[in-house]
Design a protein around this motif. Structure first.
Motif, PDB file in Angstrom:
ATOM      1  N   TYR A 193       0.631  -1.186   0.063  1.00 50.94           N
ATOM      2  CA  TYR A 193       0.088   0.046   0.143  1.00 50.94           C
ATOM      3  C   TYR A 193       0.832   1.377  -0.102  1.00 50.94           C
ATOM      4  O   TYR A 193       0.511   2.278  -0.672  1.00 50.94           O
ATOM      5  CB  TYR A 193      -0.886  -0.011   1.335  1.00 50.94           C
ATOM      6  CG  TYR A 193      -1.864  -1.202   1.408  1.00 50.94           C
ATOM      7  CD1 TYR A 193      -2.237  -1.875   0.164  1.00 50.94           C
ATOM      8  CD2 TYR A 193      -2.277  -1.665   2.744  1.00 50.94           C
ATOM      9  CE1 TYR A 193      -2.891  -3.112   0.106  1.00 50.94           C
ATOM     10  CE2 TYR A 193      -3.036  -2.668   2.784  1.00 50.94           C
ATOM     11  CZ  TYR A 193      -3.421  -3.318   1.626  1.00 50.94           C
ATOM     12  OH  TYR A 193      -4.361  -4.380   1.474  1.00 50.94           O
ATOM     13  N   GLN A 194       1.966   1.448   0.877  1.00 48.12           N
ATOM     14  CA  GLN A 194       2.905   2.389   0.687  1.00 48.12           C
ATOM     15  C   GLN A 194       3.473   2.463  -0.441  1.00 48.12           C
ATOM     16  O   GLN A 194       3.594   3.715  -0.996  1.00 48.12           O
ATOM     17  CB  GLN A 194       3.881   2.272   1.737  1.00 48.12           C
ATOM     18  CG  GLN A 194       3.468   2.379   3.142  1.00 48.12           C
ATOM     19  CD  GLN A 194       4.509   1.816   4.210  1.00 48.12           C
ATOM     20  OE1 GLN A 194       5.668   1.616   3.947  1.00 48.12           O
ATOM     21  NE2 GLN A 194       4.038   1.732   5.513  1.00 48.12           N
ATOM     22  N   MET A 195       3.732   1.678  -1.219  1.00 49.02           N
ATOM     23  CA  MET A 195       4.341   1.722  -2.687  1.00 49.02           C
ATOM     24  C   MET A 195       3.398   2.244  -3.694  1.00 49.02           C
ATOM     25  O   MET A 195       3.780   3.329  -4.425  1.00 49.02           O
ATOM     26  CB  MET A 195       4.787   0.443  -3.257  1.00 49.02           C
ATOM     27  CG  MET A 195       5.399   0.333  -4.534  1.00 49.02           C
ATOM     28  SD  MET A 195       4.156  -0.054  -5.659  1.00 49.02           S
ATOM     29  CE  MET A 195       3.752  -1.712  -5.420  1.00 49.02           C
ATOM     30  N   TRP A 198       2.945   5.933  -3.142  1.00 48.96           N
ATOM     31  CA  TRP A 198       4.336   6.602  -3.579  1.00 48.96           C
ATOM     32  C   TRP A 198       4.131   6.942  -5.089  1.00 48.96           C
ATOM     33  O   TRP A 198       4.345   8.018  -5.542  1.00 48.96           O
ATOM     34  CB  TRP A 198       5.476   5.849  -3.360  1.00 48.96           C
ATOM     35  CG  TRP A 198       6.705   6.509  -3.712  1.00 48.96           C
ATOM     36  CD1 TRP A 198       7.357   7.282  -2.960  1.00 48.96           C
ATOM     37  CD2 TRP A 198       7.300   6.284  -4.855  1.00 48.96           C
ATOM     38  NE1 TRP A 198       8.612   7.530  -3.645  1.00 48.96           N
ATOM     39  CE2 TRP A 198       8.627   7.062  -4.820  1.00 48.96           C
ATOM     40  CE3 TRP A 198       7.260   5.416  -6.179  1.00 48.96           C
ATOM     41  CZ2 TRP A 198       9.621   7.174  -5.886  1.00 48.96           C
ATOM     42  CZ3 TRP A 198       8.216   5.700  -7.218  1.00 48.96           C
ATOM     43  CH2 TRP A 198       9.306   6.363  -7.103  1.00 48.96           C
ATOM     44  N   TRP A 199       3.586   6.102  -5.769  1.00 41.25           N
ATOM     45  CA  TRP A 199       3.472   6.227  -7.303  1.00 41.25           C
ATOM     46  C   TRP A 199       2.437   7.349  -7.402  1.00 41.25           C
ATOM     47  O   TRP A 199       2.329   8.080  -8.292  1.00 41.25           O
ATOM     48  CB  TRP A 199       3.249   4.924  -7.968  1.00 41.25           C
ATOM     49  CG  TRP A 199       4.217   4.149  -8.447  1.00 41.25           C
ATOM     50  CD1 TRP A 199       4.904   3.029  -7.881  1.00 41.25           C
ATOM     51  CD2 TRP A 199       5.488   4.578  -9.477  1.00 41.25           C
ATOM     52  NE1 TRP A 199       6.154   2.740  -8.330  1.00 41.25           N
ATOM     53  CE2 TRP A 199       6.224   3.806  -9.416  1.00 41.25           C
ATOM     54  CE3 TRP A 199       5.276   5.614 -10.256  1.00 41.25           C
ATOM     55  CZ2 TRP A 199       7.299   3.892 -10.399  1.00 41.25           C
ATOM     56  CZ3 TRP A 199       6.383   5.869 -11.202  1.00 41.25           C
ATOM     57  CH2 TRP A 199       7.513   4.837 -11.032  1.00 41.25           C
ATOM     58  N   ILE A 200       1.160   7.174  -6.689  1.00 45.03           N
ATOM     59  CA  ILE A 200       0.222   8.083  -6.923  1.00 45.03           C
ATOM     60  C   ILE A 200       0.246   9.520  -6.715  1.00 45.03           C
ATOM     61  O   ILE A 200      -0.070  10.496  -7.316  1.00 45.03           O
ATOM     62  CB  ILE A 200      -1.145   7.791  -6.016  1.00 45.03           C
ATOM     63  CG1 ILE A 200      -1.799   6.284  -6.562  1.00 45.03           C
ATOM     64  CG2 ILE A 200      -2.343   8.909  -6.057  1.00 45.03           C
ATOM     65  CD1 ILE A 200      -2.668   5.762  -5.643  1.00 45.03           C
ATOM     66  N   ALA A 201       1.458   9.789  -5.632  1.00 42.48           N
ATOM     67  CA  ALA A 201       1.881  11.062  -5.427  1.00 42.48           C
ATOM     68  C   ALA A 201       2.765  11.302  -6.556  1.00 42.48           C
ATOM     69  O   ALA A 201       2.884  12.842  -6.699  1.00 42.48           O
ATOM     70  CB  ALA A 201       2.896  11.103  -4.070  1.00 42.48           C
ATOM     71  N   GLN A 246      -7.558   0.454   1.578  1.00 41.94           N
ATOM     72  CA  GLN A 246      -6.325   1.284   2.006  1.00 41.94           C
ATOM     73  C   GLN A 246      -5.681   1.984   0.999  1.00 41.94           C
ATOM     74  O   GLN A 246      -4.702   2.986   1.176  1.00 41.94           O
ATOM     75  CB  GLN A 246      -5.431   0.165   2.553  1.00 41.94           C
ATOM     76  CG  GLN A 246      -5.888  -0.671   3.587  1.00 41.94           C
ATOM     77  CD  GLN A 246      -5.599   0.193   5.008  1.00 41.94           C
ATOM     78  OE1 GLN A 246      -4.517   0.802   5.182  1.00 41.94           O
ATOM     79  NE2 GLN A 246      -6.378   0.071   6.028  1.00 41.94           N
ATOM     80  N   SER A 247      -5.899   1.806  -0.392  1.00 42.68           N
ATOM     81  CA  SER A 247      -5.333   2.488  -1.349  1.00 42.68           C
ATOM     82  C   SER A 247      -6.030   3.167  -2.468  1.00 42.68           C
ATOM     83  O   SER A 247      -6.171   4.349  -2.578  1.00 42.68           O
ATOM     84  CB  SER A 247      -4.285   1.528  -2.227  1.00 42.68           C
ATOM     85  OG  SER A 247      -3.236   1.064  -1.238  1.00 42.68           O
ATOM     86  N   PHE A 248      -6.900   2.489  -3.358  1.00 39.04           N
ATOM     87  CA  PHE A 248      -7.494   2.824  -4.425  1.00 39.04           C
ATOM     88  C   PHE A 248      -8.609   3.868  -4.056  1.00 39.04           C
ATOM     89  O   PHE A 248      -8.599   5.029  -4.643  1.00 39.04           O
ATOM     90  CB  PHE A 248      -8.143   1.773  -4.906  1.00 39.04           C
ATOM     91  CG  PHE A 248      -7.205   0.783  -5.509  1.00 39.04           C
ATOM     92  CD1 PHE A 248      -5.758   1.050  -5.741  1.00 39.04           C
ATOM     93  CD2 PHE A 248      -7.543  -0.799  -5.983  1.00 39.04           C
ATOM     94  CE1 PHE A 248      -4.951   0.157  -6.279  1.00 39.04           C
ATOM     95  CE2 PHE A 248      -6.779  -1.547  -6.522  1.00 39.04           C
ATOM     96  CZ  PHE A 248      -5.599  -1.177  -6.467  1.00 39.04           C
ATOM     97  N   ARG A 249      -9.425   3.558  -2.884  1.00 43.91           N
ATOM     98  CA  ARG A 249     -10.483   4.673  -2.842  1.00 43.91           C
ATOM     99  C   ARG A 249     -10.110   5.868  -1.924  1.00 43.91           C
ATOM    100  O   ARG A 249     -11.084   6.918  -2.021  1.00 43.91           O
ATOM    101  CB  ARG A 249     -11.613   3.909  -1.790  1.00 43.91           C
ATOM    102  CG  ARG A 249     -12.335   2.800  -2.630  1.00 43.91           C
ATOM    103  CD  ARG A 249     -13.679   2.369  -1.668  1.00 43.91           C
ATOM    104  NE  ARG A 249     -14.261   1.059  -2.483  1.00 43.91           N
ATOM    105  CZ  ARG A 249     -15.602   0.668  -2.119  1.00 43.91           C
ATOM    106  NH1 ARG A 249     -15.884   1.167  -1.040  1.00 43.91           N
ATOM    107  NH2 ARG A 249     -15.808  -0.422  -2.765  1.00 43.91           N
TER     108      ARG A 249
END
Length: 556
Positions: A193-195, A198-201, A246-249
Motif C-alpha cells: 500500500y505504501q508503494m 508513492w506512485w500516486i503522489a 487502504q489504497s484505491f478509494r
C-alpha cells in the motif's frame, strides 16, 4: 419500461474514466529513441503527439520497473526504480508531465501477486526461516523428496521451487523467477500500500492490476488438489476489499483488474457500486479457443454465437451495475484480426468492423498499440524466434504430446503472446521505423504495407478509430454511447453481430458481418440515418457485404 431502466442506470456520481479512451503502450516495442533495439520512455514521449492526434485520454504503460526481464518486466526487482533499458526516473517524471500537458493521464501496471526473485524482499526472505521477511513469501516443506503438492505453474511445470539454503520450497504461480507474495502477511500488505501511494503522489492516475485474482491461496483440505494454480479462491474478497479501502478509494483513480476466474455472478463484487475496482478485464469473449487445460495447441472450437453470448452476458449486467473494460487485444493476446477473421478476410475492412463492434459497447474502450493500424500476427520460422516464456513452454508441451516440430510451431505460433509484442510499425523504413538498431524482437514482415504513414488517408484504419473516438467523446451521441442501455438483436444469426444502445432520447444500432461472404439480414427497425460505416454503401439493405458494418441512428 426501457426509459425507466435508462433513468435508473445513470448515476449522478459520474467518473472521469467512464468517458475516456485508453491506449496501451508496451514500451519495449513502441519506439526506440536511442536505437539500441529496445523501446524506451523517451520513445513514448516522442510519440505523445501521435497519441493526441488519435484522440485518446489515458495511456496504460506496461511495466518499466527495475527488472531482470525474465518475463518482460512482470518480474519486478524494485517497485520504485526504472529499468535501465527504459530510461530513468527523470524520464518517467517527464513522461507524466508531458502527457498531462496534452490532456493525457497515465496508468501503470501494478504487479503484486509476485516479485522477481532478485527483489530485496525475496533476497532477505530466503536467507533464514526466522528472518522478519520470511513470511512475505510462501514457503513450505516438501513431501518426501518432492514438492508440497502437485500444483502446476501457469507457465508449466511445478509451481514449487526448492531453495537449498533453508531446505524449503517457495511458490511461484508463474515463472520460478517470480516468487509469489504472501498476502496473508499484514506487514507485506502495508508495504504494498505504501508503494502504491508513492506512485500516486508522482501523478499516476491509476493502475492496471496484474493477476490480482491469484493472491489468495487455499492450502486446506477443501482447496485445490491438483492442476494449474487456480485463481479467485475463497477468502480473496477480504484481501481485495482492504486493498481498495487502504489504497484505491483514497484517490480518484482508474483501476482495471486482470481477473481470470471471476464469473458473471461475482462481477458486482468486483466492479459494482462498492466494487473493488473501477472495471475489470473479462476473458470469456477473448479465450473462447482455450480449453480448461489451457493448451494453445489444442484449440477449442467456437462460433460467433459463443462470442455474442459472452459479450451480452456482461453487457446486460452492466445495464444495472458496474462498468466494462472493452478490449480485443493486449500484450498477452494474439492480434484480433487473426483471432476473429479468417486469413483471406484480414485487412482494413475487417479491422474496422471489429473496431466498431467492441468500441461502442457500454464501458471504457482500450486500444492496444498497433491495433489502430490493423497490425496482424507475425510468422514464426523457428522456436528460437519466441521470446515469450509461455510460448516456449507451450511448444515444449506440444512436442511431449506427440506433435512434430512443424506442427507445434504452427499451433503455438497462432496464439503466441509475441504476436502482440513485435515492434510498432511507424513507417515503411527498416524495422517499420521502430529502430535503426537490431530490434529485440523481429519486426512483422508486413510493415511496408501496414504502418502509420497513411493515417491521414480518410479510408485508413487509423482514421476509422479516430471517428469512433470522436463519436464516443464529442458527438450528439456521446451521452448515449457512454451511459445508454445495451440490447442484443439478431442474437440467433450465425454470421452477424448486432446490438442497440438506447436512452430516453436516442437509439443507435451496430450491425456487423463477421463472414467473408454476403449474408442476408432481417433488421426490423426503422433507420433514421447512417452515422458511420466501413463501406461505400449509404443505406442498409437486406444484405451485408463481407465484413461490412454500420452504425445507425434508429427512430427511437
Amino acid at each position: 419500461m426501457i426509459k425507466q431502466a435508462v433513468k435508473q442506470s445513470i448515476s449522478s456520481d459520474r467518473k472521469w474514466w467512464e468517458q475516456s479512451v485508453v491506449y496501451q503502450v508496451y514500451p519495449k516495442s513502441f519506439y526506440d529513441s536511442d536505437h539500441d533495439g529496445v523501446g524506451d520512455l523517451q520513445g513514448v514521449i516522442q510519440k505523445l503527439d501521435y497519441l493526441q492526434e488519435l484522440g485518446i485520454d489515458v495511456i496504460w504503460l506496461s511495466p518499466v520497473y527495475s527488472s531482470p526481464m525474465d518475463d518482460n518486466g512482470y518480474d519486478i526487482s524494485d517497485y520504485q526504480g526504472i529499468a535501465e533499458e527504459f530510461g530513468t526516473m527523470a524520464d518517467m517524471d517527464e513522461l507524466i508531465a508531458q502527457a498531462s500537458k496534452r490532456g493525457i493521464k497515465l496508468i501503470m501496471d501494478l504487479v503484486v501477486n509476485h516479485t522477481s526473485d532478485e527483489h530485496v524482499w525475496f533476497a532477505q526472505s530466503k536467507t533464514d526461516k526466522n528472518h522478519p521477511q520470511r513470511d512475505w513469501y510462501i514457503w513450505q516443506d516438501g513431501i518426501g523428496t518432492g514438492p508440497p503438492n502437485s500444483w502446476q505453474s501457469v507457465f508449466g511445470g511445478s509451481c514449487w521451487e526448492y531453495e537449498p539454503v533453508t531446505g524449503q520450497y517457495y511458490m511461484h504461480t508463474f515463472s520460478k523467477k517470480q516468487p509469489d507474495l504472501n498476502w496473508e502477511n499484514p506487514q507485506l500488505r502495508q508495504a504494498v500500500y505504501q508503494m502504491i501511494d508513492w506512485w500516486i503522489a508522482k501523478g499516476i492516475a491509476g493502475f492496471r492490476v496484474d493477476a490480482i485474482t491469484f493472491i489468495k491461496k487455499s492450502f486446506d483440505a477443501a482447496g485445490q488438489e491438483t492442476g494449474i494454480v487456480k485463481a479467485n479462491q475463497c477468502g480473496i474478497d477480504t484481501m481485495l476489499k482492504e486493498l481498495s479501502e487502504q489504497s484505491f478509494r483514497k484517490h480518484d483513480l482508474l483501476t482495471v483488474a486482470e481477473a481470470p476466474g471471476v464469473s458473471l455472478d461475482q462481477l458486482s463484487s468486483y466492479v459494482g457500486t462498492d466494487g473493488y475496482f473501477s472495471m475489470l478485464f473479462e476473458f470469456d469473449h477473448i479465450d473462447l479457443d482455450l480449453a480448461e487445460d489451457g493448451r494453445w495447441y489444442k484449440p477449442k472450437k467456437w462460433s460467433l454465437h459463443d462470442f455474442k453470448e459472452a459479450i451480452s452476458g456482461s453487457q446486460t449486467l452492466f445495464n444495472e451495475q458496474g462498468w466494462g473494460a472493452l478490449y480485443l487485444e493486449n500484450h498477452d493476446q494474439p492480434r484480433s484480426l487473426n483471432k476473429f477473421i479468417e486469413p483471406a478476410g484480414i485487412g482494413p475492412m475487417s479491422a474496422k468492423m471489429l473496431a466498431a463492434v467492441y468500441f461502442l459497447l457500454k464501458g471504457t474502450p482500450f486500444i492496444y498499440q498497433g491495433q489502430e493500424l490493423g497490425m496482424t500476427n507475425t510468422s514464426f520460422q523457428s522456436v528460437d524466434e519466441f521470446n515469450d516464456l509461455a510460448s516456449i513452454d507451450q511448444y515444449e508441451a506440444a512436442l511431449k504430446e506427440g506433435f512434430d516440430e512443424k506442427e507445434a510451431l504452427r499451433a503455438v505460433g497462432n496464439r503466441s503472446r509475441d504476436n502482440a509484442r513485435t515492434p510498432m510499425q511507424w513507417s515503411r523504413a527498416e524495422n517499420g521505423g521502430f529502430s535503426t538498431g537490431q530490434p529485440w524482437l523481429p519486426s512483422n514482415s508486413n510493415y511496408q504495407i501496414v504502418n502509420a504513414e497513411n493515417r491521414q488517408d480518410p479510408d485508413s484504419v487509423f482514421s476509422f478509430y479516430k471517428q469512433l473516438i470522436n463519436l464516443r467523446k464529442n458527438s450528439e451521441y456521446t451521452e448515449l454511447l457512454t451511459y445508454g442501455q445495451y440490447e442484443e438483436v439478431l442474437g440467433s444469426h450465425p454470421d452477424v453481430m448486432a446490438y442497440i444502445r438506447r436512452n430516453e432520447d436516442k437509439a443507435v444500432a451496430v450491425l456487423a458481418n463477421f463472414k467473408n461472404k454476403e449474408v442476408e439480414i432481417d433488421f426490423p427497425y426503422q433507420v433514421k440515418k447512417v452515422i458511420l460505416t466501413n463501406s461505400s454503401e449509404t443505406a442498409v439493405e437486406h444484405t451485408l457485404q463481407p465484413y461490412e458494418c454500420f452504425v445507425l441512428e434508429l427512430t427511437n
